[in-house]
Scaffold this motif. Structure first.
Motif, PDB file in Angstrom:
ATOM      1  N   GLY A  95       0.798  -1.226   0.000  1.00  0.00           N
ATOM      2  CA  GLY A  95       0.000   0.000   0.000  1.00  0.00           C
ATOM      3  C   GLY A  95       0.820   1.259   0.000  1.00  0.00           C
ATOM      4  O   GLY A  95       0.257   2.354   0.066  1.00  0.00           O
ATOM      5  N   GLY A  96       2.136   1.150  -0.079  1.00  0.00           N
ATOM      6  CA  GLY A  96       2.976   2.332   0.044  1.00  0.00           C
ATOM      7  C   GLY A  96       3.753   2.666  -1.202  1.00  0.00           C
ATOM      8  O   GLY A  96       4.837   3.260  -1.128  1.00  0.00           O
ATOM      9  N   CYS A  97       3.215   2.300  -2.376  1.00  0.00           N
ATOM     10  CA  CYS A  97       3.960   2.509  -3.621  1.00  0.00           C
ATOM     11  C   CYS A  97       3.918   3.945  -4.104  1.00  0.00           C
ATOM     12  O   CYS A  97       4.675   4.331  -4.987  1.00  0.00           O
ATOM     13  CB  CYS A  97       3.424   1.579  -4.708  1.00  0.00           C
ATOM     14  N   SER A 127       6.765   1.761  -9.161  1.00  0.00           N
ATOM     15  CA  SER A 127       6.891   2.367  -7.831  1.00  0.00           C
ATOM     16  C   SER A 127       6.652   1.311  -6.762  1.00  0.00           C
ATOM     17  O   SER A 127       5.935   0.331  -6.982  1.00  0.00           O
ATOM     18  CB  SER A 127       5.908   3.529  -7.675  1.00  0.00           C
ATOM     19  N   PHE A 128       7.254   1.491  -5.607  1.00  0.00           N
ATOM     20  CA  PHE A 128       7.124   0.511  -4.537  1.00  0.00           C
ATOM     21  C   PHE A 128       7.291   1.198  -3.187  1.00  0.00           C
ATOM     22  O   PHE A 128       7.761   2.342  -3.100  1.00  0.00           O
ATOM     23  CB  PHE A 128       8.170  -0.605  -4.685  1.00  0.00           C
ATOM     24  N   GLY A 129       6.921   0.505  -2.133  1.00  0.00           N
ATOM     25  CA  GLY A 129       7.081   1.013  -0.779  1.00  0.00           C
ATOM     26  C   GLY A 129       7.750  -0.021   0.102  1.00  0.00           C
ATOM     27  O   GLY A 129       7.666  -1.226  -0.142  1.00  0.00           O
ATOM     28  N   VAL A 130       8.420   0.446   1.138  1.00  0.00           N
ATOM     29  CA  VAL A 130       9.104  -0.420   2.100  1.00  0.00           C
ATOM     30  C   VAL A 130       8.787   0.073   3.507  1.00  0.00           C
ATOM     31  O   VAL A 130       8.707   1.290   3.743  1.00  0.00           O
ATOM     32  CB  VAL A 130      10.636  -0.408   1.868  1.00  0.00           C
ATOM     33  N   ILE A 131       8.590  -0.850   4.428  1.00  0.00           N
ATOM     34  CA  ILE A 131       8.448  -0.523   5.842  1.00  0.00           C
ATOM     35  C   ILE A 131       9.622  -1.130   6.596  1.00  0.00           C
ATOM     36  O   ILE A 131      10.029  -2.267   6.320  1.00  0.00           O
ATOM     37  CB  ILE A 131       7.119  -1.041   6.421  1.00  0.00           C
ATOM     38  N   TRP A 132      10.182  -0.380   7.515  1.00  0.00           N
ATOM     39  CA  TRP A 132      11.231  -0.881   8.406  1.00  0.00           C
ATOM     40  C   TRP A 132      10.710  -0.758   9.820  1.00  0.00           C
ATOM     41  O   TRP A 132      10.350   0.336  10.277  1.00  0.00           O
ATOM     42  CB  TRP A 132      12.502  -0.063   8.212  1.00  0.00           C
ATOM     43  N   MET A 133      10.608  -1.879  10.526  1.00  0.00           N
ATOM     44  CA  MET A 133      10.033  -1.897  11.861  1.00  0.00           C
ATOM     45  C   MET A 133      11.055  -2.387  12.874  1.00  0.00           C
ATOM     46  O   MET A 133      11.773  -3.358  12.627  1.00  0.00           O
ATOM     47  CB  MET A 133       8.800  -2.807  11.902  1.00  0.00           C
ATOM     48  N   ALA A 134      11.134  -1.701  14.019  1.00  0.00           N
ATOM     49  CA  ALA A 134      12.054  -2.077  15.089  1.00  0.00           C
ATOM     50  C   ALA A 134      11.266  -2.378  16.359  1.00  0.00           C
ATOM     51  O   ALA A 134      10.287  -1.701  16.683  1.00  0.00           O
ATOM     52  CB  ALA A 134      13.048  -0.952  15.355  1.00  0.00           C
ATOM     53  N   ALA A 164       8.633   4.358   6.948  1.00  0.00           N
ATOM     54  CA  ALA A 164       8.180   3.964   5.611  1.00  0.00           C
ATOM     55  C   ALA A 164       8.988   4.692   4.552  1.00  0.00           C
ATOM     56  O   ALA A 164       9.307   5.876   4.696  1.00  0.00           O
ATOM     57  CB  ALA A 164       6.699   4.260   5.436  1.00  0.00           C
ATOM     58  N   PHE A 165       9.297   3.955   3.484  1.00  0.00           N
ATOM     59  CA  PHE A 165      10.009   4.520   2.330  1.00  0.00           C
ATOM     60  C   PHE A 165       9.118   4.400   1.108  1.00  0.00           C
ATOM     61  O   PHE A 165       8.474   3.365   0.886  1.00  0.00           O
ATOM     62  CB  PHE A 165      11.311   3.758   2.083  1.00  0.00           C
ATOM     63  N   SER A 166       9.072   5.447   0.294  1.00  0.00           N
ATOM     64  CA  SER A 166       8.351   5.427  -0.971  1.00  0.00           C
ATOM     65  C   SER A 166       9.324   5.714  -2.097  1.00  0.00           C
ATOM     66  O   SER A 166      10.089   6.684  -2.045  1.00  0.00           O
ATOM     67  CB  SER A 166       7.234   6.478  -0.984  1.00  0.00           C
ATOM     68  N   SER A 167       9.302   4.867  -3.128  1.00  0.00           N
ATOM     69  CA  SER A 167      10.189   5.099  -4.269  1.00  0.00           C
ATOM     70  C   SER A 167       9.781   6.354  -5.032  1.00  0.00           C
ATOM     71  O   SER A 167      10.587   6.927  -5.772  1.00  0.00           O
ATOM     72  CB  SER A 167      10.175   3.886  -5.199  1.00  0.00           C
ATOM     73  N   SER A 168       8.538   6.796  -4.860  1.00  0.00           N
ATOM     74  CA  SER A 168       8.079   7.998  -5.562  1.00  0.00           C
ATOM     75  C   SER A 168       8.771   9.247  -5.036  1.00  0.00           C
ATOM     76  O   SER A 168       9.085  10.167  -5.787  1.00  0.00           O
ATOM     77  CB  SER A 168       6.555   8.145  -5.412  1.00  0.00           C
ATOM     78  N   ARG A 218      10.128   8.224   6.080  1.00  0.00           N
ATOM     79  CA  ARG A 218       9.378   9.041   7.021  1.00  0.00           C
ATOM     80  C   ARG A 218       8.941   8.170   8.191  1.00  0.00           C
ATOM     81  O   ARG A 218       8.785   6.951   8.053  1.00  0.00           O
ATOM     82  CB  ARG A 218       8.144   9.682   6.360  1.00  0.00           C
ATOM     83  N   ALA A 219       8.756   8.783   9.347  1.00  0.00           N
ATOM     84  CA  ALA A 219       8.247   8.063  10.512  1.00  0.00           C
ATOM     85  C   ALA A 219       6.752   7.849  10.334  1.00  0.00           C
ATOM     86  O   ALA A 219       6.019   8.767   9.942  1.00  0.00           O
ATOM     87  CB  ALA A 219       8.526   8.861  11.782  1.00  0.00           C
ATOM     88  N   VAL A 220       6.275   6.629  10.613  1.00  0.00           N
ATOM     89  CA  VAL A 220       4.855   6.355  10.386  1.00  0.00           C
ATOM     90  C   VAL A 220       4.151   5.796  11.607  1.00  0.00           C
ATOM     91  O   VAL A 220       2.926   5.911  11.734  1.00  0.00           O
ATOM     92  CB  VAL A 220       4.647   5.367   9.209  1.00  0.00           C
ATOM     93  N   ALA A 221       4.856   5.160  12.527  1.00  0.00           N
ATOM     94  CA  ALA A 221       4.174   4.581  13.684  1.00  0.00           C
ATOM     95  C   ALA A 221       5.156   4.395  14.826  1.00  0.00           C
ATOM     96  O   ALA A 221       6.304   4.004  14.627  1.00  0.00           O
ATOM     97  CB  ALA A 221       3.543   3.235  13.321  1.00  0.00           C
TER      98      ALA A 221
END
Length: 409
Positions: free
Chosen positions: A176-178, A186-193, A203-207, A212-215
């Motif tokens: 959902g983050g493309c 286009s694509f999206g990536v989430i990095w969770m710690a 979250a990263f957006s290729s667009s 950006r911080a999301v949660a």
């Protein structure tokens, strides 16, 4: 109607109704005008929206394992395996011979996400560095190396739970983050710690090319809202369906949920008596979520997949309702090794191999392990391939035949 009277619009409507990608491949071979039409980006975007990409195989620590005959996807799987580079030789290489290589972390929509320790980490603990992340298209041998998470965002990661990478953080592809839904590249990536006191996600957006911080949510608040003890749970088996990621929580009939629309964490119930380590979360149709649970230790010797679907009420609450029972061969032990919204990957082995924990001294001593796929819409099992090695995690690879697959990076 004469063939000349069939405009591209009419032909497109006809071709969109073809049931399988293989039918579209045969259509494209009929003549040059047909091929030009069905390989166009606009048409393929519409076709992919109506027809989910078939399961062509899976990736594990030993590489790509294509579906073989008589699996319905075998021809397309063979074409992809001959064209794609699943050794990822086109990725950036380490300049240092001691650096850890690229490791597959997620696969989705023909893309593969891999990561590796940065070369300049100097052996420091994971609390002070982030892995390098690359998203690639092995079919077209293209890749994008993601920029580092900015220092001001990274500062939110405080006291990771453990030093092992898999235990404290994970990057994964975000459907959902493309960014631009019309741009198939286009694509999206989430990095969770998972930190000592909280969960953090970026979250990263290729667009935009930016993180950006999301949660961010304190464990105390999350567990309290669910009426659970404040002890931090261990999480496993990340899965995705209907715009949400799910993790099984240890020792509880609960799921951790990340809603990618609202970018909020919450906790949901598992179906009663569900074997937490042997489940697959899928899209059940009509906006619902379903769970397949493997039940192979019941008194009457039955071996089955139990399919339950969440029935949501208007107020947002709901309950799990049994839908189907799919019997499996009781002469074998079965394991759920992978799942997407549409497919499940099952591994089965003989009873004596299972009782030995599949711990053998060499591949020559191991009997063939059989892998099967199941389409959750038809509930049909198909044999994918045989293996001579154990697998802890398999990543299902869905895609269209090479002639119908535009670049996804």
């Amino acid at each position: 109607m004469a063939l000349a009277a069939l405009t591209d619009d009419i032909l497109s409507d006809i071709f969109l109704r073809l049931p399988e990608p293989a039918d579209l491949v045969r259509t494209s071979a009929a003549c040059v005008p047909f091929r030009r039409l069905v390989t166009g980006r606009a048409f393929l975007r519409r076709f992919r929206a109506l027809h989910p990409a078939p399961l062509l195989g899976f990736l594990d620590h030993n590489g790509f394992h294509p579906a073989i005959p008589p699996h319905a996807s075998a021809p397309a799987a063979r074409a992809v395996s001959l064209t794609a580079d699943f050794s990822f030789s086109f990725l950036p290489s380490n300049s240092s011979s001691t650096g850890r290589g690229w490791v597959v972390r997620d696969v989705r929509d023909g893309r593969v996400l891999l990561d590796r320790d940065p070369e300049d980490s100097g052996g420091e603990e994971p609390s002070v560095f982030f892995t390098e992340i690359v998203v690639c298209d092995p079919l077209h041998r293209r890749c994008v190396l993601l920029p580092p998470i900015p220092d001001d965002l990274a500062a939110a990661v405080d006291q990771p739970l453990r030093v092992e990478f898999d235990s404290w953080c994970e990057p994964f592809l975000n459907p959902g983050g493309c960014g631009d839904p019309e741009d198939e590249a286009s694509f999206g990536v989430i990095w969770m710690a998972r930190c000592k006191a909280k969960l953090v996600a970026f979250a990263f957006s290729s667009s935009t090319g930016e993180w950006r911080a999301v949660a961010s949510l304190a464990w105390r608040d999350l567990m309290s809202a669910a009426g659970l003890p404040s002890r931090r749970p261990a999480l496993s088996l990340r899965q995705y369906a209907r715009g949400c990621f799910y993790w099984v929580m240890d020792l509880r009939q609960k799921l951790l949920v990340l809603d990618t629309g609202r970018m909020e964490f919450s906790i949901a119930d598992l179906p009663p008596a569900c074997h937490r380590r042997q489940i697959a979360i899928v899209e059940a149709g009509e906006g619902r979520v379903g769970i397949f649970a493997l039940r192979d230790q019941v008194a009457d010797g039955e071996v089955s997949l139990y399919y339950t679907v969440r029935q949501d009420n208007a107020n947002g609450s709901g309950h799990w309702q049994m839908e189907k029972t799919i019997p499996l061969d009781p002469a074998f032990q079965h394991y759920i090794k992978g799942a997407t919204e549409r497919y499940i990957l099952l591994l089965r082995c003989s009873e004596h191999l299972s009782s030995a924990g599949m711990h053998v001294s060499s591949s020559a001593e191991m009997e063939d392990l059989e892998c099967f796929s199941m389409d959750v819409r038809t509930l049909q099992l198909e044999r994918v391939c045989q293996l001579k090695h154990r697998i802890q995690r398999a990543y299902i690879y869905n895609n269209f035949p090479p002639s119908l697959s535009p670049e996804s990076i």
